[in-house]
Write a protein that holds these residues in place. Structure first.
Motif, mmCIF file in Angstrom:
data_model
loop_
_atom_site.group_PDB
_atom_site.id
_atom_site.type_symbol
_atom_site.label_atom_id
_atom_site.label_comp_id
_atom_site.label_asym_id
_atom_site.label_seq_id
_atom_site.Cartn_x
_atom_site.Cartn_y
_atom_site.Cartn_z
ATOM 1 N N ASN A 2 1.763 -20.396 10.357
ATOM 2 C CA ASN A 2 2.920 -21.060 9.766
ATOM 3 C C ASN A 2 3.610 -20.121 8.779
ATOM 4 O O ASN A 2 3.095 -19.059 8.431
ATOM 5 C CB ASN A 2 2.511 -22.381 9.097
ATOM 6 N N ILE A 3 4.803 -20.535 8.344
ATOM 7 C CA ILE A 3 5.621 -19.691 7.471
ATOM 8 C C ILE A 3 4.909 -19.400 6.160
ATOM 9 O O ILE A 3 4.973 -18.289 5.628
ATOM 10 C CB ILE A 3 6.981 -20.358 7.205
ATOM 11 N N SER A 4 4.194 -20.376 5.628
ATOM 12 C CA SER A 4 3.491 -20.188 4.367
ATOM 13 C C SER A 4 2.473 -19.060 4.458
ATOM 14 O O SER A 4 2.307 -18.273 3.522
ATOM 15 C CB SER A 4 2.800 -21.494 3.965
ATOM 16 N N GLN A 5 1.795 -18.964 5.588
ATOM 17 C CA GLN A 5 0.811 -17.901 5.766
ATOM 18 C C GLN A 5 1.486 -16.523 5.759
ATOM 19 O O GLN A 5 0.974 -15.566 5.179
ATOM 20 C CB GLN A 5 0.051 -18.102 7.079
ATOM 21 N N LEU A 6 2.634 -16.433 6.406
ATOM 22 C CA LEU A 6 3.364 -15.164 6.440
ATOM 23 C C LEU A 6 3.841 -14.780 5.048
ATOM 24 O O LEU A 6 3.777 -13.606 4.650
ATOM 25 C CB LEU A 6 4.554 -15.265 7.395
ATOM 26 N N GLU A 7 4.337 -15.752 4.295
ATOM 27 C CA GLU A 7 4.784 -15.483 2.925
ATOM 28 C C GLU A 7 3.615 -15.035 2.050
ATOM 29 O O GLU A 7 3.765 -14.169 1.183
ATOM 30 C CB GLU A 7 5.447 -16.732 2.346
ATOM 31 N N THR A 8 2.442 -15.618 2.296
ATOM 32 C CA THR A 8 1.257 -15.236 1.529
ATOM 33 C C THR A 8 0.866 -13.797 1.824
ATOM 34 O O THR A 8 0.560 -13.013 0.912
ATOM 35 C CB THR A 8 0.087 -16.182 1.856
ATOM 36 N N LEU A 9 0.874 -13.411 3.098
ATOM 37 C CA LEU A 9 0.526 -12.041 3.462
ATOM 38 C C LEU A 9 1.529 -11.057 2.847
ATOM 39 O O LEU A 9 1.135 -9.999 2.326
ATOM 40 C CB LEU A 9 0.517 -11.882 4.986
ATOM 41 N N LEU A 10 2.799 -11.396 2.872
ATOM 42 C CA LEU A 10 3.835 -10.537 2.291
ATOM 43 C C LEU A 10 3.608 -10.371 0.787
ATOM 44 O O LEU A 10 3.713 -9.258 0.246
ATOM 45 C CB LEU A 10 5.217 -11.132 2.556
ATOM 46 N N ILE A 12 0.779 -10.688 -0.869
ATOM 47 C CA ILE A 12 -0.430 -9.882 -1.078
ATOM 48 C C ILE A 12 -0.121 -8.395 -0.917
ATOM 49 O O ILE A 12 -0.597 -7.549 -1.678
ATOM 50 C CB ILE A 12 -1.545 -10.314 -0.108
ATOM 51 N N SER A 13 0.726 -8.074 0.070
ATOM 52 C CA SER A 13 1.061 -6.665 0.300
ATOM 53 C C SER A 13 1.796 -6.070 -0.898
ATOM 54 O O SER A 13 1.708 -4.867 -1.158
ATOM 55 C CB SER A 13 1.917 -6.528 1.558
ATOM 56 N N LYS A 14 2.517 -6.910 -1.638
ATOM 57 C CA LYS A 14 3.286 -6.435 -2.797
ATOM 58 C C LYS A 14 2.431 -6.403 -4.069
ATOM 59 O O LYS A 14 2.551 -5.486 -4.871
ATOM 60 C CB LYS A 14 4.512 -7.323 -3.012
ATOM 61 N N THR A 15 1.589 -7.421 -4.240
ATOM 62 C CA THR A 15 0.814 -7.525 -5.489
ATOM 63 C C THR A 15 -0.529 -6.821 -5.404
ATOM 64 O O THR A 15 -1.129 -6.498 -6.442
ATOM 65 C CB THR A 15 0.562 -8.997 -5.838
ATOM 66 N N MET A 16 -1.011 -6.609 -4.165
ATOM 67 C CA MET A 16 -2.323 -5.981 -3.945
ATOM 68 C C MET A 16 -3.424 -6.773 -4.638
ATOM 69 O O MET A 16 -4.404 -6.223 -5.142
ATOM 70 C CB MET A 16 -2.307 -4.517 -4.420
ATOM 71 N N SER A 17 -3.268 -8.104 -4.656
ATOM 72 C CA SER A 17 -4.253 -8.950 -5.339
ATOM 73 C C SER A 17 -4.130 -10.375 -4.823
ATOM 74 O O SER A 17 -3.029 -10.918 -4.752
ATOM 75 C CB SER A 17 -4.012 -8.916 -6.844
ATOM 76 N N THR A 55 -5.594 -4.017 0.007
ATOM 77 C CA THR A 55 -4.581 -3.345 0.819
ATOM 78 C C THR A 55 -4.581 -3.949 2.225
ATOM 79 O O THR A 55 -5.526 -4.648 2.613
ATOM 80 C CB THR A 55 -4.851 -1.835 0.922
ATOM 81 N N LEU A 56 -3.532 -3.665 2.961
ATOM 82 C CA LEU A 56 -3.470 -4.107 4.349
ATOM 83 C C LEU A 56 -4.164 -3.091 5.243
ATOM 84 O O LEU A 56 -4.068 -1.875 5.017
ATOM 85 C CB LEU A 56 -2.022 -4.281 4.804
ATOM 86 N N THR A 57 -4.844 -3.568 6.251
ATOM 87 C CA THR A 57 -5.416 -2.683 7.263
ATOM 88 C C THR A 57 -4.280 -2.205 8.163
ATOM 89 O O THR A 57 -3.133 -2.666 8.051
ATOM 90 C CB THR A 57 -6.455 -3.438 8.102
#
Length: 300
Positions: A2-10, A12-17, A55-57
């Motif tokens: 869902n969209i929420s999951q994609l926003e969460t991954l994005l 995380i990629s910015k905050t690294m946390s 970090t992202l794999t």
């Protein structure tokens, strides 16, 4: 997925946390972890390396590229739906030259902001050649500059015409002349715009046509800088007529006609033809195109 999951991954990629991502998204850290784990289970791959810093794999980086495109489409959809029911609003990032930003935009934007206070504008100053590049790449929404090229990916509309004129200090030797010739410009010290500007390219072409090597004593990046140097009589200049109207009225600069320079240059609005125009952009472009040329041109 869902969209929420994609926003969460994005996020995380910015905050690294996981923790910081949760704070920005108003989610608990376990909820953030659960969303990422759900994505990883669905696509049967590890997307996030949970060692610190997070970090992202490699699969996660590929996934993120597609997630960003999906989120862009979703945002465009939201904007389109909003535009159907609300008054024009949003943000416009505009690119223009320094002289246009100072001489033209205050009149245009003061009217526009009075009529549409929910539309916010930000202005970035740059040469006209850079305006085309940044509009096409999407770094700015719209540009106002000299229309110097044709690009199938961009739409343009002429707003007014400008000329580049010889200007001098009232104390300059040419100041008493009713006009000047190109030959008279052969030896006098000149203060010119930098080579990446439309005005400078035009001037160089004219000098080349008459086989004249100009005596350039200074090159500056904006008309405002050029005017200040000419006012203290460090040299003559060839710059936009529209950029010197205030100084001519005040008597600090004098325009000397040169027949060979009397060429009209179109100034207009530039925007990406394939880009979705939200309500703010539609209203801004509509108002700009509807304004008479006299609204842009200052009287002398």
């Amino acid at each position: 997925m869902n969209i929420s999951q994609l926003e969460t991954l994005l996020t995380i990629s910015k905050t690294m946390s996981f923790r910081k991502a949760g704070e920005l998204l108003n989610l608990t850290q376990p909820a953030v972890s659960a969303q990422i784990k759900s994505l990883e289970d669905e696509f049967k791959t590890v997307l996030v390396d949970r060692n610190q810093p997070v970090t992202l794999t490699d699969p996660g980086k590929v996934f993120l590229e597609h997630a960003e495109r999906i989120l862009d489409v979703v945002e465009e959809l939201r904007q389109k739906l909003t535009d159907l029911k609300e008054v024009p609003q949003g943000q416009i990032i505009m690119g223009t030259t320094t002289s246009i930003a100072i001489q033209i935009l205050p009149r245009v934007l003061s009217y526009f902001q009075d009529q549409f206070p929910l539309i916010k504008t930000s202005i970035q100053s740059m040469p006209s050649s850079a305006i085309y590049q940044q509009v096409e790449s999407g770094l700015i929404d719209v540009g106002i500059g000299y229309l110097i090229e044709r690009n199938p990916n961009l739409s343009t509309s002429i707003l007014y015409y400008d000329t580049f004129e010889l200007v001098v200090s009232p104390h300059h030797p040419l100041a008493s002349r009713p006009q000047a010739t190109m030959e008279a410009l052969r030896e006098i010290p000149l203060i010119l715009l930098s080579p990446d500007t439309v005005g400078r390219r035009f001037v160089d072409d004219v000098f080349k046509k008459f086989n004249i090597e100009p005596h350039v004593v200074m090159e500056l990046s904006s008309s405002e800088e050029v005017k200040r140097m000419v006012e203290i009589n460090l040299g003559a200049a060839i710059i936009s007529k529209q950029s010197v109207t205030a100084e001519m009225r005040a008597g600090t600069l004098k325009l000397i006609p040169v027949r060979e320079l009397e060429v009209s240059h179109p100034v207009g609005v530039i925007y990406k033809s394939t880009r979705y125009l939200n309500s703010a952009m539609q209203q801004f472009l509509s108002d700009l195109k509807g304004m008479p040329e006299t609204h842009f041109i200052s009287s002398e």
